[in-house]
Design an enzyme around this catalytic site. Structure first.
Site, PDB file in Angstrom:
ATOM      1  N   GLU A  18      -0.768  -2.256  -0.335  1.00 14.39           N
ATOM      2  CA  GLU A  18      -1.610  -3.389  -0.722  1.00 14.39           C
ATOM      3  C   GLU A  18      -0.913  -4.384  -1.646  1.00 14.39           C
ATOM      4  O   GLU A  18      -1.068  -5.585  -1.491  1.00 14.39           O
ATOM      5  CB  GLU A  18      -2.888  -2.906  -1.458  1.00 14.39           C
ATOM      6  N   ASP A 104      -4.374   2.574  -0.050  1.00 16.36           N
ATOM      7  CA  ASP A 104      -4.971   3.624  -0.881  1.00 16.36           C
ATOM      8  C   ASP A 104      -5.824   4.581  -0.058  1.00 16.36           C
ATOM      9  O   ASP A 104      -6.441   4.192   0.941  1.00 16.36           O
ATOM     10  CB  ASP A 104      -5.825   3.005  -1.983  1.00 16.36           C
ATOM     11  N   ASP A 106      -8.816   5.783  -0.041  1.00 14.33           N
ATOM     12  CA  ASP A 106     -10.250   5.756  -0.292  1.00 14.33           C
ATOM     13  C   ASP A 106     -10.876   4.902   0.805  1.00 14.33           C
ATOM     14  O   ASP A 106     -10.182   4.429   1.707  1.00 14.33           O
ATOM     15  CB  ASP A 106     -10.575   5.215  -1.693  1.00 14.33           C
ATOM     16  N   GLU A 108     -12.093   1.908   0.867  1.00 11.54           N
ATOM     17  CA  GLU A 108     -11.602   0.536   0.960  1.00 11.54           C
ATOM     18  C   GLU A 108     -10.182   0.504   1.496  1.00 11.54           C
ATOM     19  O   GLU A 108      -9.837  -0.330   2.330  1.00 11.54           O
ATOM     20  CB  GLU A 108     -11.666  -0.136  -0.412  1.00 11.54           C
ATOM     21  N   TYR A 333      -3.534   8.183  -8.819  1.00  6.39           N
ATOM     22  CA  TYR A 333      -4.474   7.127  -8.417  1.00  6.39           C
ATOM     23  C   TYR A 333      -5.665   7.075  -9.363  1.00  6.39           C
ATOM     24  O   TYR A 333      -6.242   8.106  -9.706  1.00  6.39           O
ATOM     25  CB  TYR A 333      -4.942   7.376  -6.984  1.00  6.39           C
ATOM     26  N   ARG A 335      -8.655   5.464  -9.084  1.00  4.90           N
ATOM     27  CA  ARG A 335     -10.045   5.387  -8.597  1.00  4.90           C
ATOM     28  C   ARG A 335     -10.392   6.727  -7.962  1.00  4.90           C
ATOM     29  O   ARG A 335     -10.080   6.984  -6.811  1.00  4.90           O
ATOM     30  CB  ARG A 335     -10.202   4.249  -7.594  1.00  4.90           C
ATOM     31  N   HIS A 380      -9.245  12.963  -4.097  1.00  5.06           N
ATOM     32  CA  HIS A 380      -8.144  12.721  -5.027  1.00  5.06           C
ATOM     33  C   HIS A 380      -8.150  13.768  -6.125  1.00  5.06           C
ATOM     34  O   HIS A 380      -9.125  14.463  -6.346  1.00  5.06           O
ATOM     35  CB  HIS A 380      -8.286  11.348  -5.689  1.00  5.06           C
TER      36      HIS A 380
END
Length: 945
Positions: A18, A104, A106, A108, A333, A335, A380
């Site tokens: 990203e 990532d 997740d 999103e 990570y 989040r 995670h």
């Protein structure tokens, strides 16, 4: 075999992440054979407006960006600012043999990976590469062990995005029509705003109660030391066996809600006097073992809360700093909903416990923290230092806010693998009989820690500034039941109950998580949104709702009750998680949410405010707006027939009917806390002069002169006769002048006004005949001679300065550069990051805080008078987290035409080169050709970008 050698044998691999920072770090771990490029966030999304929607879409699809009639099909468009990056990615993909989508891990991130695949349309093998820390081993392991794209996660994120679009695009226009233009509603932001508003309502309704008790200082009669003090302080607990009322015994209206003894001042002082000659003794000693286990490692929300308590960081600032730490390989990570640690992390933490604190602090078995929040989104780890060996803060080379946040994470992780803290907690009850025969019992509590365990490494903060932290000891004298004590002093103490504390960023995050509203990873952006929208402002660290938010929440509660219901929002979150797990289908769920179960039957409208299915029909709710009285939802009674109203241009108060003789109206400051608007303050505001003040008639022009209070302050102006042209080449503008700072609207005279409107004043001419004038400007009073301006010391000099005085000023050499620095408006103390003194100064664009290195402008909710040191430090921390402002290259822009010509020549040259390369393909090995084409492509891409 290493990824590098595999790449050498298997061709060229394109890895897409990203952010550019992450790309740079990962590229260093993969080496040659890999091209690592950033998508720079989302490359495709729902359109921001109808202008971005392709022409083939019309009607509701064009407005919403979602085709609600055809299975809620979203319309995705490549963001205008990402088109160049998409082209670059396509060019790189054309020369690659494999594609790794390394966004990532997740929802999103999975959605970004899916959008990349949909837009790039790769014809080569595609792999989903996932990792939770950016270390050499983790990245190489991720390359070697890719997985397939998780379509369930993509569907869940897509459903969430469509839901939020429908909610925002359907409800926001209602706010525009009924409250104020350009407002926004959101599934979670509206509920978060409601929480803050409800807390303020509680504060407004709160009525304080006063209560008294006694505090006694008792002596053992022997010499004391650090382990056995000679005195103890105890508070009155009961009289004749009846417990004495404390703050917790009163409700929000100041009424006693329990069967306790309520002491007033007279009774408390009388009891204190009756106890002056009393002999006291220890009635009981209760001792219990004390044990405190370590706190779990950080997850997103607990990190935000602790960074707020300990470091003064806002949630947004915390996540920005954590993002940098993650991208540069310092932490895992950031989040995550999980508190689990991998075996590698546990081993690293335990090794550091032994190394730094000794084997006595290491438990026999590793500690596990398997508990996660409900519906934890991803698998995670907790947030921890990266790698199989933790770098101590000193070893990282970090500085400033990144160092402080890393240190916080490091300490918490290491502490999580240490032994419990142990000790003893003791309660001593002391009794005596007063002169009037009443039995009075005092209590004192103490705590001693015999083994600090994890507290040696880390102590968690508290939201309540008065709360005692876990490592705080309170040692009491070593006394036994029956021991005699003498009262050195007994004092009567008065107290008042306090309204519930406003939310801070940390406590609002905690509240949202406990209510299971929204996703923890989005809380920072949600709080940022309600601050940016003006629904909430900050007073110190407290979140204060604006009057505007009261109107918005009032409308939503009355007409869209379900949409801001806490349980409803939590159940929607459950439904979205069921979709993510494949237990529910997205389209039927969205259809039910938007159209309702019984389309057109009124069931949806009932679901807006009443009981029933939490998936009512949104479309029906926003269609019938006739029942919404815009004036009613924006009106709030203050008292004495005074009503607060939220108008399109801000909040105001009024009393009486408009256009009536007794009508009164006054604007109120937008940053006034709602609980501070009392009847007394409202009366004071209404009593202030307002409106236009007729000052008289200009004897020269015959025009009426009036004084007004304008947007930029008080001013005087003339009223031109009717029929005077206001536009066109013959337009006449009225003479206007701002009042001096020393003037007031209700005291300015006609003579003052005429003098002000006569400016600029001609002072005289110099020896060369150049005219010198005195006038008032944006930055204060000044003299002007041609293009040479000189500042004056005061506004009064404009009318009083003589020609000789003006010439004397011009005879002095003109000051170059900045004027002398103004003295600080306020001193806040030493900044915990830079160690330099922080002060509030008055700048060109308003007051700001500075430590001499970093400047941060005060926000709309801050004031010089009320800003706290913590708030000042937070503003500086947020400014540092943003980094320096980017400078625009003006010179490069001017040379653009020349570059364009050069680019054409280069392009022509490269076309010839490309043709020659193509001709060689029959005689050159395929791999060699690919490398040459890649090199050519990279060069061309660079010049085009």
């Amino acid at each position: 075999m290493s990824p590098t050698s595999e790449a050498a044998q298997g061709g060229r691999r394109l890895v897409i992440v990203e952010s550019p920072a992450k790309a740079k770090t990962i590229k260093g771990y993969l080496g040659p054979g890999y091209v690592v490029e950033a998508s720079v966030g989302h490359i495709r999304d729902l359109p921001n407006g109808a202008a971005e929607v392709p022409d083939k879409y019309t009607g509701e699809v064009r407005r919403l960006g979602v085709d609600v009639e055809h299975d809620f099909q979203p319309v995705y468009v490549v963001n205008a600012d990402k088109k160049a990056q998409v082209k670059k990615l396509k060019d790189l993909l054309r020369d690659s043999d494999e594609l790794f989508l390394a966004t990532d891990e997740d929802r999103e991130g999975e959605a970004i990976a899916w959008h990349l695949q949909e837009v790039l349309k790769p014809k080569i093998p595609v792999h989903r590469m996932v990792f939770h820390e950016i270390t050499k081993d983790a990245i190489r392991s991720a390359v070697a062990n890719p997985r397939e794209l998780n379509k369930k996660l993509v569907d869940a994120q897509e459903t969430r995005r469509i839901l939020d679009r429908l909610y925002g695009y359907e409800v926001s226009p209602v706010l525009w029509k009924k409250v104020m233009p350009r407002l926004s509603a959101g599934r979670v932001q509206s509920v978060a705003t409601r929480l803050v508003v409800e807390r303020e309502r509680e504060r407004i309704a709160f009525r304080s109660a006063s209560y008294w008790d006694l505090t006694g200082t008792f002596a053992t009669g022997r010499a004391g030391d650090a382990s056995d003090p000679s005195t103890l302080v105890a508070r009155l607990a009961a009289v004749d066996g009846k417990r004495v009322a404390q703050g917790r015994d009163f409700d929000s209206l100041g009424r006693l809600k329990s069967d306790t003894l309520h002491l007033d001042e007279a009774n408390a002082r009388a009891l204190a006097a009756a106890l002056e000659q009393t002999a006291f003794a220890v009635r009981a000693v209760e001792s219990k073992p004390y044990r405190r286990s370590p706190y779990a490692p950080f997850r997103t929300t607990t990190l935000q809360q602790e960074a707020s308590r300990k470091l003064g960081f806002g949630a947004k600032s915390t996540m920005q700093i954590a993002q940098k730490l993650y991208e540069n390989g310092f932490i895992t990570y950031m989040r995550t909903d999980s508190t689990t640690l991998s075996e590698t992390a546990v081993g690293a933490a335990r090794a550091q416990v032994t190394q730094l604190y000794g084997a006595d602090y290491l438990p026999e078995k590793p500690r596990t923290y398997a508990g996660k929040v409900k519906n934890a989104q991803e698998a995670h780890e907790a947030i921890r230092p990266s790698g199989d060996r933790f770098r101590t803060p000193a070893e990282t080379g970090l500085s400033g806010d990144q160092f402080r946040l890393y240190e916080l994470i490091w300490k918490r992780t290491v502490a999580s693998q240490m032994k419990d803290a142990t000790g003893n907690s003791v309660t001593v009850r002391i009794a005596g009989t007063a002169a009037d025969g009443r039995d009075a019992e005092f209590t004192a509590s103490g705590k001693t820690i015999t083994f600090h365990g994890f507290l040696k490494a880390y102590v968690e903060g508290a939201d309540d500034p008065n709360a005692e932290l876990d490592d705080r000891e309170r040692r009491l004298p070593q006394v036994n039941e029956g021991d005699a004590l003498s009262a050195e002093e007994i004092t009567a103490d008065g107290h008042a109950t306090k309204p519930p504390a406003r939310y801070t960023e940390a406590s609002l995050v905690k509240e949202l998580e406990e209510r299971e509203i929204g996703r923890p990873s989005t809380y920072a952006s949600i709080i940022g949104t309600i601050l940016d929208r003006g629904y909430v402002f900050k007073k110190g660290t407290a979140l204060v709702p604006s009057f505007l938010s009261f109107a918005v929440v009032n409308l939503l509660e009355k007409h869209f009750g379900r949409l801001v219901d806490y349980d409803f929002t939590a159940r929607m979150e459950d439904d979205l998680d069921r979709i993510a797990r494949g237990e529910a289908q997205a389209v039927p769920w969205l259809r039910r949410f938007y159209f309702g179960e019984g389309e057109g039957t009124g069931v949806a409208a009932e679901a807006g405010n009443g009981d029933g299915d939490h998936l009512g029909g949104l479309k029906e709710l926003v269609t019938d707006l006739g029942a919404i009285d815009a004036r009613e939802v924006s009106s709030f009674p203050v008292g004495n027939e005074i009503v607060l109203r939220v108008g399109r241009y801000g909040p105001y108060i009024e009393r009486g009917e408009r256009d009536s003789e007794n009508h009164q109206r006054a604007d109120i400051p937008e940053d006034l806390a709602p609980d501070e608007l009392t009847v007394e303050m409202a009366e004071e505001l209404l009593a202030r002069p307002s409106g236009d003040f007729a000052l008289g008639t200009d004897p020269v022009s015959g025009h009426e002169i009036v004084a007004k209070d304008g947007r930029y302050g008080p001013y005087v102006t003339e009223v031109l006769p009717e029929g005077t042209p206001k536009t066109g080449k013959n337009a006449v503008k009225p003479r206007t002048a701002s009042l001096f700072k020393s003037m007031a609207l209700d005291t300015v005279t006609l003579q003052d006004a005429l003098r002000l409107m006569s400016l600029p004043r001609v002072v005289g001419t110099d020896a060369e005949g150049v005219e010198i004038t005195a006038q008032n400007g944006r930055y204060g009073p000044y003299l002007k001679k041609g293009t040479d301006s000189r500042s004056l010391q005061s506004e009064d000099q404009i009318f009083g300065i003589t020609l000789d005085e003006a010439l004397a000023i011009y005879a002095q050499p003109k000051q170059r550069g900045r004027a002398a620095a103004k003295p600080p408006l306020k001193e806040l103390g030493e900044d915990p990051v830079s160690g330099k003194p922080v002060v509030v100064k008055d700048g060109r664009f308003g007051p700001y805080v500075t430590d001499g290195e970093t400047n941060a402008t005060l926000r709309s909710g801050d004031s010089v008078e009320e800003i706290t040191a913590e708030r000042g430090f937070e503003l500086l921390a947020e400014k540092r987290a943003k980094g320096p402002a980017k400078k625009t290259a003006k010179k490069a822009a001017k040379k653009a035409p020349a570059k364009k010509t050069a680019a054409k020549k280069t392009a022509a040259k490269k076309t010839t080169t490309a043709k020659k390369t193509a001709a060689k393909k029959t005689t050159t090995a395929k791999k060699s050709t690919a490398k040459k084409a890649t090199a050519a492509k990279t060069t061309t891409g660079g010049s085009e970008d």
